[in-house]
Motif scaffolding. Structure first.
Motif, PDB file in Angstrom:
ATOM      1  N   ASN A 151       0.821  -1.218   0.000  1.00 34.56           N
ATOM      2  CA  ASN A 151       0.000   0.000   0.000  1.00 34.56           C
ATOM      3  C   ASN A 151       0.854   1.267   0.000  1.00 34.56           C
ATOM      4  O   ASN A 151       0.508   2.264  -0.639  1.00 34.56           O
ATOM      5  CB  ASN A 151      -0.939   0.004   1.204  1.00 34.56           C
ATOM      6  CG  ASN A 151      -2.059  -0.996   1.066  1.00 34.56           C
ATOM      7  OD1 ASN A 151      -2.433  -1.380  -0.049  1.00 34.56           O
ATOM      8  ND2 ASN A 151      -2.611  -1.443   2.187  1.00 34.56           N
ATOM      9  N   GLY A 152       1.959   1.217   0.731  1.00 31.94           N
ATOM     10  CA  GLY A 152       2.844   2.372   0.773  1.00 31.94           C
ATOM     11  C   GLY A 152       3.466   2.670  -0.582  1.00 31.94           C
ATOM     12  O   GLY A 152       3.519   3.825  -1.012  1.00 31.94           O
ATOM     13  N   GLU A 153       3.913   1.633  -1.266  1.00 34.12           N
ATOM     14  CA  GLU A 153       4.504   1.828  -2.592  1.00 34.12           C
ATOM     15  C   GLU A 153       3.446   2.265  -3.595  1.00 34.12           C
ATOM     16  O   GLU A 153       3.707   3.087  -4.473  1.00 34.12           O
ATOM     17  CB  GLU A 153       5.190   0.537  -3.050  1.00 34.12           C
ATOM     18  CG  GLU A 153       6.416   0.164  -2.251  1.00 34.12           C
ATOM     19  CD  GLU A 153       7.494   1.236  -2.334  1.00 34.12           C
ATOM     20  OE1 GLU A 153       7.815   1.685  -3.446  1.00 34.12           O
ATOM     21  OE2 GLU A 153       8.004   1.641  -1.272  1.00 34.12           O
ATOM     22  N   ALA A 154       2.250   1.708  -3.472  1.00 35.28           N
ATOM     23  CA  ALA A 154       1.151   2.107  -4.360  1.00 35.28           C
ATOM     24  C   ALA A 154       0.811   3.578  -4.166  1.00 35.28           C
ATOM     25  O   ALA A 154       0.529   4.297  -5.127  1.00 35.28           O
ATOM     26  CB  ALA A 154      -0.079   1.244  -4.093  1.00 35.28           C
ATOM     27  N   ALA A 155       0.845   4.025  -2.924  1.00 35.90           N
ATOM     28  CA  ALA A 155       0.542   5.423  -2.615  1.00 35.90           C
ATOM     29  C   ALA A 155       1.544   6.359  -3.272  1.00 35.90           C
ATOM     30  O   ALA A 155       1.179   7.429  -3.781  1.00 35.90           O
ATOM     31  CB  ALA A 155       0.537   5.633  -1.108  1.00 35.90           C
ATOM     32  N   ILE A 156       2.796   5.968  -3.280  1.00 39.21           N
ATOM     33  CA  ILE A 156       3.835   6.817  -3.860  1.00 39.21           C
ATOM     34  C   ILE A 156       3.725   6.857  -5.387  1.00 39.21           C
ATOM     35  O   ILE A 156       3.778   7.916  -6.005  1.00 39.21           O
ATOM     36  CB  ILE A 156       5.226   6.311  -3.439  1.00 39.21           C
ATOM     37  CG1 ILE A 156       5.428   6.530  -1.937  1.00 39.21           C
ATOM     38  CG2 ILE A 156       6.319   7.015  -4.230  1.00 39.21           C
ATOM     39  CD1 ILE A 156       6.643   5.839  -1.384  1.00 39.21           C
ATOM     40  N   ILE A 157       3.558   5.690  -5.999  1.00 38.67           N
ATOM     41  CA  ILE A 157       3.540   5.609  -7.458  1.00 38.67           C
ATOM     42  C   ILE A 157       2.213   6.095  -8.029  1.00 38.67           C
ATOM     43  O   ILE A 157       2.138   6.611  -9.140  1.00 38.67           O
ATOM     44  CB  ILE A 157       3.867   4.177  -7.914  1.00 38.67           C
ATOM     45  CG1 ILE A 157       5.328   3.862  -7.546  1.00 38.67           C
ATOM     46  CG2 ILE A 157       3.646   3.985  -9.409  1.00 38.67           C
ATOM     47  CD1 ILE A 157       5.771   2.456  -7.857  1.00 38.67           C
ATOM     48  N   GLY A 158       1.136   5.952  -7.242  1.00 39.88           N
ATOM     49  CA  GLY A 158      -0.154   6.474  -7.686  1.00 39.88           C
ATOM     50  C   GLY A 158      -0.986   5.506  -8.486  1.00 39.88           C
ATOM     51  O   GLY A 158      -1.812   5.922  -9.298  1.00 39.88           O
ATOM     52  N   GLU A 159      -0.763   4.212  -8.285  1.00 42.00           N
ATOM     53  CA  GLU A 159      -1.592   3.181  -8.917  1.00 42.00           C
ATOM     54  C   GLU A 159      -2.073   2.211  -7.857  1.00 42.00           C
ATOM     55  O   GLU A 159      -1.489   2.112  -6.770  1.00 42.00           O
ATOM     56  CB  GLU A 159      -0.802   2.393  -9.978  1.00 42.00           C
ATOM     57  CG  GLU A 159      -0.669   3.102 -11.277  1.00 42.00           C
ATOM     58  CD  GLU A 159      -0.374   2.137 -12.425  1.00 42.00           C
ATOM     59  OE1 GLU A 159      -0.137   2.644 -13.520  1.00 42.00           O
ATOM     60  OE2 GLU A 159      -0.394   0.902 -12.240  1.00 42.00           O
ATOM     61  N   LYS A 160      -3.118   1.480  -8.185  1.00 39.27           N
ATOM     62  CA  LYS A 160      -3.576   0.417  -7.310  1.00 39.27           C
ATOM     63  C   LYS A 160      -2.680  -0.799  -7.507  1.00 39.27           C
ATOM     64  O   LYS A 160      -2.456  -1.248  -8.625  1.00 39.27           O
ATOM     65  CB  LYS A 160      -5.028   0.045  -7.632  1.00 39.27           C
ATOM     66  CG  LYS A 160      -5.567  -1.102  -6.780  1.00 39.27           C
ATOM     67  CD  LYS A 160      -6.987  -1.458  -7.192  1.00 39.27           C
ATOM     68  CE  LYS A 160      -7.495  -2.651  -6.403  1.00 39.27           C
ATOM     69  NZ  LYS A 160      -8.864  -3.032  -6.838  1.00 39.27           N
ATOM     70  N   PHE A 161      -2.143  -1.330  -6.411  1.00 42.05           N
ATOM     71  CA  PHE A 161      -1.365  -2.570  -6.426  1.00 42.05           C
ATOM     72  C   PHE A 161      -2.159  -3.641  -5.684  1.00 42.05           C
ATOM     73  O   PHE A 161      -2.881  -3.345  -4.733  1.00 42.05           O
ATOM     74  CB  PHE A 161      -0.013  -2.396  -5.727  1.00 42.05           C
ATOM     75  CG  PHE A 161       0.958  -1.502  -6.445  1.00 42.05           C
ATOM     76  CD1 PHE A 161       0.691  -1.018  -7.713  1.00 42.05           C
ATOM     77  CD2 PHE A 161       2.151  -1.150  -5.840  1.00 42.05           C
ATOM     78  CE1 PHE A 161       1.589  -0.198  -8.367  1.00 42.05           C
ATOM     79  CE2 PHE A 161       3.056  -0.326  -6.482  1.00 42.05           C
ATOM     80  CZ  PHE A 161       2.777   0.155  -7.755  1.00 42.05           C
TER      81      PHE A 161
END
Length: 275
Positions: free
Chosen positions: A126-136
Motif C-alpha cells: 500500500n505504501g509503494e502504491a501510494a507513492i507511485i499512484g496506482e492500485k497494487f
C-alpha cells in the motif's frame, strides 16, 4: 523560499519514483527536509489509495523463489504495463517474495500479514502504491513442496516482466524433462495433477452436462454410457496434468513422459497475470 535544490529533487525522485511536480511541492511543504517530504508524499498517496480501490489491476508480474523444500509463486498486479515493467515495481515484487517465502506463507491472507521491513507486506504494498499512484494488489500466492524444483517464468512480451509463472515440485534426476513439463504446464494450464485430484462434485457436474448434451444430440440410449465416459475422459485430459497429451509429442501422455524419465511430481502451481 524553500530550502532545497535540484539535487534534492533528483534524490527524492530516484528514491520514490514520484513525478516532478509532486516532488517539488512536497519539498516546498517540507522546507527542503527530504525525510519529511517522503512522509508527505506517502500520506497524500495513502489518501489516493482509497479512491483507487475500484480500479482494475490487469497488469503486473509473476515471481518465484525456492527456500528449502518449498517453492513459492506469487502474482503482483498493478494497473498499467508502464508501471509493471518499471524498476520500482520489480524491486517491490522481490521484497514481497522474500517476505512471503521467509514467513512460509501459503495464501494471500498469510502473505499480506507477513513481516517486511518493519511493517506487514500489506502495508509495504500500500505504501509503494501510494507513492507511485496506482492500485497494487497481491492477487495470488502458492506454495509447492518437493525434493527438487523447476521454475519457469515466461514473458509474453520482451518489454514486460514475466507474465506466466510455473513452479513444479518433483523427485528424480532428469532436470531437463522436469523443465519441459513445467513449460507444458505454462501452455496447457492444467488445474489438477491427476484425475484422482479432481473434486467429485466437479466430475459429477461435468457428467450431468455431457449426458444432457449427448441426449440432445439424439444418441442411442444403449450407446450413451460409453459416449458419456468418453467425454468424461476428455474432460480429465483437459484439467489433469498427468492425463494430458504431452505438448512436445501428442502421441504421449504426460504420465508416460514422467514415468519414462523416472520422475515423480509432488505438485505444481501456475499463474498468469490477469487471468
Amino acid at each position: 523560499m524553500a530550502n532545497f535544490n535540484l539535487e534534492s529533487v533528483k534524490i527524492l525522485r530516484e528514491r520514490l519514483g514520484t513525478g516532478m511536480v509532486d516532488t517539488k511541492n512536497a519539498l516546498v511543504e517540507a522546507d527542503g527536509d527530504i525525510e519529511r517530504a517522503v512522509e508527505i508524499l506517502r500520506l497524500k498517496g495513502a489518501k489516493g489509495n482509497a479512491k483507487r480501490a475500484d480500479r482494475s489491476t490487469s497488469e503486473g508480474l509473476v515471481a518465484a523463489k525456492v527456500i528449502g523444500n518449498t517453492a513459492y509463486l506469487l502474482e503482483l498486479a498493478c494497473e498499467t504495463d508502464f508501471v509493471a515493467k518499471g524498476e520500482k515495481f520489480g524491486a517491490l515484487s522481490e521484497k514481497v517474495l522474500d517476505a512471503v517465502s521467509a514467513a512460509g506463507a501459503t495464501n494471500v491472507t498469510e502473505a499480506l500479514a507477513a513481516p517486511a521491513d518493519g511493517q506487514t507486506v500489506g502495508d509495504l504494498i500500500n505504501g509503494e502504491a501510494a507513492i507511485i499512484g496506482e492500485k497494487f494488489e497481491l492477487r495470488r500466492v502458492a506454495a509447492v513442496t518437493g525434493e527438487n524444483f523447476e521454475i519457469y517464468l515466461h514473458k509474453t512480451s520482451k518489454d514486460l516482466p514475466p507474465q506466466v509463472g510455473v513452479v513444479l515440485g518433483y523427485a528424480g534426476e532428469d532436470a531437463a524433462t522436469a523443465r519441459s513439463i513445467a513449460q507444458h504446464i505454462s501452455f496447457a494450464n492444467p488445474e489438477y495433477l491427476a484425475r484422482e485430484d479432481v473434486p467429485a462434485e466437479a466430475v459429477e457436474a461435468e457428467r450431468r452436462i455431457v449426458t444432457e448434451i449427448s441426449e440432445n444430440e439424439g444418441k442411442p440410449a444403449a450407446a450413451l454410457p460409453k459416449i458419456v465416459e468418453g467425454r468424461i475422459n476428455a474432460y480429465f485430459k483437459q484439467v489433469a496434468l498427468l492425463e494430458q497429451d504431452y505438448a512436445k509429442d501428442n502421441k504421449l501422455s504426460v504420465a508416460k513422459v514422467v514415468a519414462d524419465a523416472g520422475l515423480t511430481i509432488s505438485g505444481f502451481a501456475r499463474f498468469k497475470v490477469g487471468a
